[in-house]
Motif scaffolding. Sequence first.
Motif, mmCIF file in Angstrom:
data_model
loop_
_atom_site.group_PDB
_atom_site.id
_atom_site.type_symbol
_atom_site.label_atom_id
_atom_site.label_comp_id
_atom_site.label_asym_id
_atom_site.label_seq_id
_atom_site.Cartn_x
_atom_site.Cartn_y
_atom_site.Cartn_z
ATOM 1 N N VAL A 71 1.107 -1.182 0.050
ATOM 2 C CA VAL A 71 -0.140 0.163 -0.027
ATOM 3 C C VAL A 71 0.443 1.042 -0.035
ATOM 4 N N ALA A 72 1.250 1.597 -1.414
ATOM 5 C CA ALA A 72 2.279 2.566 -0.745
ATOM 6 C C ALA A 72 1.779 4.117 -1.044
ATOM 7 N N VAL A 109 2.014 -5.391 3.068
ATOM 8 C CA VAL A 109 3.011 -3.768 3.454
ATOM 9 C C VAL A 109 2.591 -2.680 3.463
ATOM 10 N N GLY A 110 2.342 -1.929 4.890
ATOM 11 C CA GLY A 110 2.031 -0.184 5.076
ATOM 12 C C GLY A 110 2.795 0.210 5.649
ATOM 13 N N PHE A 111 3.066 2.208 5.279
ATOM 14 C CA PHE A 111 3.426 2.729 6.125
ATOM 15 C C PHE A 111 1.845 4.032 6.376
ATOM 16 N N PHE A 124 2.229 -5.396 8.593
ATOM 17 C CA PHE A 124 2.508 -6.268 7.645
ATOM 18 C C PHE A 124 1.642 -6.634 8.632
ATOM 19 N N GLU A 125 0.493 -7.367 7.439
ATOM 20 C CA GLU A 125 -0.394 -7.912 7.251
ATOM 21 C C GLU A 125 -0.695 -9.180 6.719
ATOM 22 N N THR A 192 2.967 -4.553 13.081
ATOM 23 C CA THR A 192 3.504 -3.078 13.361
ATOM 24 C C THR A 192 4.925 -3.143 14.510
ATOM 25 N N ILE A 193 5.867 -1.922 13.672
ATOM 26 C CA ILE A 193 6.669 -1.588 13.980
ATOM 27 C C ILE A 193 6.637 -0.325 13.757
ATOM 28 N N SER A 194 7.603 0.251 15.073
ATOM 29 C CA SER A 194 8.439 2.154 14.460
ATOM 30 C C SER A 194 8.944 1.623 14.221
ATOM 31 N N THR A 195 9.395 3.182 13.158
ATOM 32 C CA THR A 195 10.596 3.357 11.697
ATOM 33 C C THR A 195 11.394 4.234 12.267
ATOM 34 N N GLY A 196 11.357 4.729 13.668
ATOM 35 C CA GLY A 196 12.308 5.648 13.825
ATOM 36 C C GLY A 196 11.943 6.778 13.314
#
Length: 361
Positions: A71-72, A109-111, A124-125, A192-196
Amino acid sequence: EDRTNAVKTIRRNGVHLLKVSNEIRDTSKIESGKLEIERIVCSPIKVVDDVRLLMRGRAAEKGLALEIEYVAPVPETVRTDPTRLRQILINLVGNAIKFTDCGKVMLLVGFQAEEEHHPPMMSFEVRDTGIGMTGEQLGKLFQPFSQADSSTTRRFGGTGLGLVICRRLAEKLGGNVSVESTPGVGSFFFATISTGPTDGVKMIEHPEQFLSAKRKKRTKTPSESDYHPPADRLDCRILLAEDSPDIQRLIGVILTKAGAKVDFAENGQVAYEKAMEAHQAGDPFDLVLMDMQMPVLDGYDAVRNLRDRQYDGSIVALTAHAMPADCQKCLDAGCNSYFTKPINRDKLLAMVAKFSRQPTA
């Protein structure tokens, strides 16, 4: 045929035992607060592609499609632990494949951009068309050594630790893992994870095109995941420095059957002396495989001594310590790369083929 089946049974159960012991080790480290997490700049697109390459064979064996969808846009880089992120995704995708008999498994995958009280996150699903779970089964899912029910354990095996580890790792990376499921329809796992901080980070609109371009020009220190089995027999001379007679025998048989000539050293001092003697005689070894934990002189000091004497041959570390800091320690000592135990035959042969042909940096 009976002997072949017996060996396959031993190997299959050995691989299973290794997985169990690794999961127990990781759980123990997490519970004791000793699990090492590093936060480095890395490409989430590359991590996802690594997972795709690792898991596509397992999906194909079951006749399942493994699809990756973005999912850009997504950030070109994030600051996280790529090893642990990869572990989370492999666990989730592997679980989805294990519990799906037909259909497909998808990794979406998304942001999620920064919002008030919410830092930027990668999401991430993992969706599957598998057996699904009831509400009661979902309640047991993230408890150590628990699976959906006893029939799940009997049919599919496992320790019930994989999802516990995934959630704990995600929490350490600033995110979480959750699940939704419908019996007979399938399951959705969300990680989910933090991107910084993402200020100034380029956002990628077409991740597949970006990845294709990266593949063409990527250069990095190789690790064992980069190796592919050689098509031809080995034609090289190798010094194996290893103090365990069993591992000496195992690696020696694998390499000799593949065509290599193998000399042995039972400790770092003997390895140093044999490597220097061959080098000074003008007949150097094509590759030195150096165990890093040995008596008399350990592998780190043996490699440093060789490099101090201007030894320029290829040296690859053999180590049971696979944490990023441990691997970096091998490179800092002067090794060209590292190979982690236990030994995987195909990866070992591919690594030897690669480094017995290339000059060292």
